[in-house]
Design an enzyme around this catalytic site. Structure first.
Site, short mmCIF file in Angstrom:
data_model
loop_
_atom_site.label_atom_id
_atom_site.label_comp_id
_atom_site.label_asym_id
_atom_site.label_seq_id
_atom_site.Cartn_x
_atom_site.Cartn_y
_atom_site.Cartn_z
CG ASN A 44 73.40 88.40 -4.03
OD1 ASN A 44 73.75 88.38 -2.84
ND2 ASN A 44 72.13 88.46 -4.40
CE LYS A 46 70.68 84.13 -6.05
NZ LYS A 46 69.47 84.90 -5.91
NE ARG A 49 70.99 91.94 -2.25
CZ ARG A 49 70.30 91.00 -1.58
NH1 ARG A 49 70.66 89.74 -1.67
NH2 ARG A 49 69.26 91.35 -0.87
CG HIS A 71 63.95 93.20 -1.08
ND1 HIS A 71 62.78 92.73 -0.52
CD2 HIS A 71 64.74 92.11 -1.22
CE1 HIS A 71 62.86 91.43 -0.32
NE2 HIS A 71 64.05 91.02 -0.74
N GLY A 81 59.25 88.20 -3.67
CA GLY A 81 60.03 87.02 -4.05
C GLY A 81 59.93 86.02 -2.92
CG ASN A 82 61.90 82.20 -1.85
OD1 ASN A 82 60.85 81.67 -1.47
ND2 ASN A 82 62.75 81.62 -2.67
N GLY A 83 61.88 86.39 -0.23
CA GLY A 83 61.75 87.49 0.71
C GLY A 83 60.77 88.48 0.08
NE ARG A 115 63.52 86.13 5.23
CZ ARG A 115 64.01 86.98 4.34
NH1 ARG A 115 63.70 88.25 4.40
NH2 ARG A 115 64.80 86.55 3.38
N GLY A 123 59.73 87.34 -8.23
CA GLY A 123 59.17 86.06 -8.66
C GLY A 123 57.65 85.94 -8.54
N GLY A 146 55.44 88.49 -7.60
CA GLY A 146 54.79 89.69 -8.12
C GLY A 146 54.73 89.71 -9.65
CG ASN A 205 56.43 84.73 -12.76
OD1 ASN A 205 56.39 84.78 -13.99
ND2 ASN A 205 57.55 84.84 -12.07
CD GLU A 260 67.27 92.43 -6.17
OE1 GLU A 260 66.82 91.34 -6.57
OE2 GLU A 260 67.45 92.69 -4.97
P1 ADP Z 1 64.36 85.45 -4.32
O1 ADP Z 1 65.22 86.30 -5.25
O2 ADP Z 1 63.82 86.18 -3.14
O3 ADP Z 1 64.91 84.12 -4.00
P2 ADP Z 1 62.49 85.38 -6.57
O4 ADP Z 1 62.21 86.80 -6.80
O5 ADP Z 1 63.29 84.64 -7.58
O6 ADP Z 1 63.04 85.11 -5.13
O7 ADP Z 1 61.07 84.63 -6.40
C1 ADP Z 1 61.01 83.27 -6.15
C2 ADP Z 1 59.55 82.87 -5.93
O8 ADP Z 1 58.75 83.32 -7.02
C3 ADP Z 1 59.31 81.37 -5.89
O9 ADP Z 1 59.51 80.83 -4.62
C4 ADP Z 1 57.84 81.27 -6.30
O10 ADP Z 1 57.04 81.37 -5.13
C5 ADP Z 1 57.61 82.51 -7.14
N1 ADP Z 1 57.38 82.18 -8.55
C6 ADP Z 1 58.29 82.01 -9.52
N2 ADP Z 1 57.69 81.71 -10.70
C7 ADP Z 1 56.35 81.68 -10.46
C8 ADP Z 1 55.18 81.42 -11.25
N3 ADP Z 1 55.28 81.14 -12.54
N4 ADP Z 1 53.98 81.51 -10.64
C9 ADP Z 1 53.85 81.80 -9.34
N5 ADP Z 1 54.93 82.05 -8.54
C10 ADP Z 1 56.14 81.99 -9.09
#
Ligand code: ADP
Length: 399
Positions: free
Chosen positions: A13, A20, A94, A182, A212-214, A243, A332, A334, A336, A386
């Site tokens: 990626n 990555k 990707r 996505h 996630g971040n996005g 964003r 991330g 969703g 956590n 992914e």
């Molecule tokens: P991307 O692949 O888009 O960079 P991820 O799917 O890895 O992002 O998600 C990253 C985000 O997930 C982090 O910026 C954070 O906001 C959130 N995150 C990760 N772990 C936790 C947690 N334990 N509790 C709440 N939010 C979390």
């Protein structure tokens, strides 16, 4: 190696300043190694290679994507596994934007690479980086290389969903419509959820939130996407880490005229300095949750704006589907944040969503149901993967 067992796939990626990778066995989902190369093109950089649960970190400048791929090979030579011994079956890449012409994964040759490069105006931040990564990888790995497009799952969106209400000739000339992103994650999670429930994916109407971040939402009917929140670019839709997601399009003109910002400055503002970060100064939900616990009003407001947008899409997509069976949270945030999931789905019993707050508060890496047993609409958390999805698509294509 036995004839039946396919070799692992190296998944790459490639972003503009980071790359990555993951070496994964498609059949078993076993990750043999993974890595991250950061700050490509900067005077300092970092290479992290993880194998057997142990991370090896090297601080080293990485000039470009060619140097990144050389570092990648070096990491495997130093820390394993031995790439010649494992016998890579394919490299899966990707690619963010497939434009109007690509939906299925394709084996990369020179002509295809030129076509992906030609799509760069549609994804100026993403496709040139993917092309650089593919070029460098093809020079070093003499196996089939497969492009998997992030837009693919949404290539079949109904005309009414993918069309912007702008002048039709202008849209056609510049290929302006909703592409969605996505897609690999939305498709994978939709399949996993069905498998977990023991129900054919064809029987499910699902709203998926990849947070996630996005962040993006999709409406999936019987395994096929009928709506998604990202658009021509990944800026549209939900509130994200940095964003803005949906805004009045005239804010662009307003910022240009009234705040005297250039188009490039506005683009940076909306992509990098908005969203949760713009609302409260932080974009990591772990930090935001901490701040909310301490009574921080800006963090609380950021959560409320974020959740308001989620509910807006949830309602819209439920009606677009006509019948809602399942809501899935992934990525991330969703996977956590029980706080976000509750803010998005609580108080909707009238519409058949009964969140079980105890189930929702459980921390786990497994797919799980977080609604009550009696809930007409099932609510789930399903971890995305992914890399595995890309590896499986690549394996399927190269046979
Ligand atoms: P991307 O692949 O888009 O960079 P991820 O799917 O890895 O992002 O998600 C990253 C985000 O997930 C982090 O910026 C954070 O906001 C959130 N995150 C990760 N772990 C936790 C947690 N334990 N509790 C709440 N939010 C979390």
């Amino acid at each position: 190696m036995s004839g039946a067992a396919a070799g692992p796939v190296l998944v790459i990626n490639s972003g503009s300043s980071s790359l990555k990778y993951q070496l994964v066995v498609p059949d078993t989902a076993e990750v043999l190694a993974s890595g991250l190369i950061e700050q490509i093109g900067e005077p300092t950089g970092r290479v992290t290679h993880t194998v057997g649960g142990q991370s090896h970190v090297q601080e080293v400048a990485v000039a470009d994507h060619g140097a990144a791929l050389s570092s990648l090979r070096e990491q495997f030579a130093l820390h394993g596994p031995d790439l010649d011994e494992v016998g890579i079956a394919a490299v899966g890449h990707r690619v963010v934007h497939g434009g109007p012409d690509f939906s299925d994964p394709v084996i990369i040759d020179d002509a295809l690479l030129a076509e992906i490069e030609a799509l760069s105006p549609l994804a100026p931040l993403h496709n040139p980086a993917a092309v650089a990564g593919i070029r460098a990888a093809r020079a070093r790995f003499h196996v089939p290389h497969v492009a998997v497009f992030d837009t693919a799952f949404f290539a079949g969106l109904p005309e009414a969903a993918r069309t912007y209400a702008i002048r039709a000739e202008l849209a056609a000339e510049h290929k302006i419509n909703k592409y969605g992103f996505h897609g690999t994650s939305h498709e994978y999670v939709s399949g996993q959820a069905a498998q977990e429930l023991g129900v054919p994916v064809e029987d499910l109407n699902t709203v998926i939130f990849h947070l996630g971040n996005g962040a993006s939402a999709s409406a999936v009917r019987g395994g096929r996407a009928i709506e998604t929140s990202m658009g021509l670019t990944p800026l549209q839709g939900l509130v994200m880490g940095t964003r803005s997601g949906d805004i009045d399009p005239s804010i662009y003109m307003f910022l240009h005229d009234v705040a005297q910002m250039s188009i490039a400055e506005i683009d940076t503002e909306l992509n990098k300095r908005s969203g949760l970060k713009g609302l409260c100064g932080d974009n990591d939900f772990r930090v935001i949750e901490d701040r909310i616990d301490r009574g921080d009003a800006a963090a609380q407001r950021a959560l409320e704006v974020y959740a308001h947008r989620l509910r807006h899409y949830l309602g819209g997509y439920a009606f677009a589907l006509g019948r809602l069976d399942l809501v899935v949270f992934t990525a991330g945030v969703g996977e956590n944040s029980g706080l976000v999931r509750a803010a998005a789905t609580s108080g909707l019993e009238h519409f058949g969503l009964h969140l079980d707050s105890e189930r929702n508060s459980v921390r786990s890496k497994q797919a799980r149901i977080i609604s009550t047993d009696a809930s007409p609409v099932t609510i789930m958390v399903v971890p995305t993967n992914e890399e595995l999805a890309i590896a499986r698509k690549a394996q399927k294509l190269v046979g």
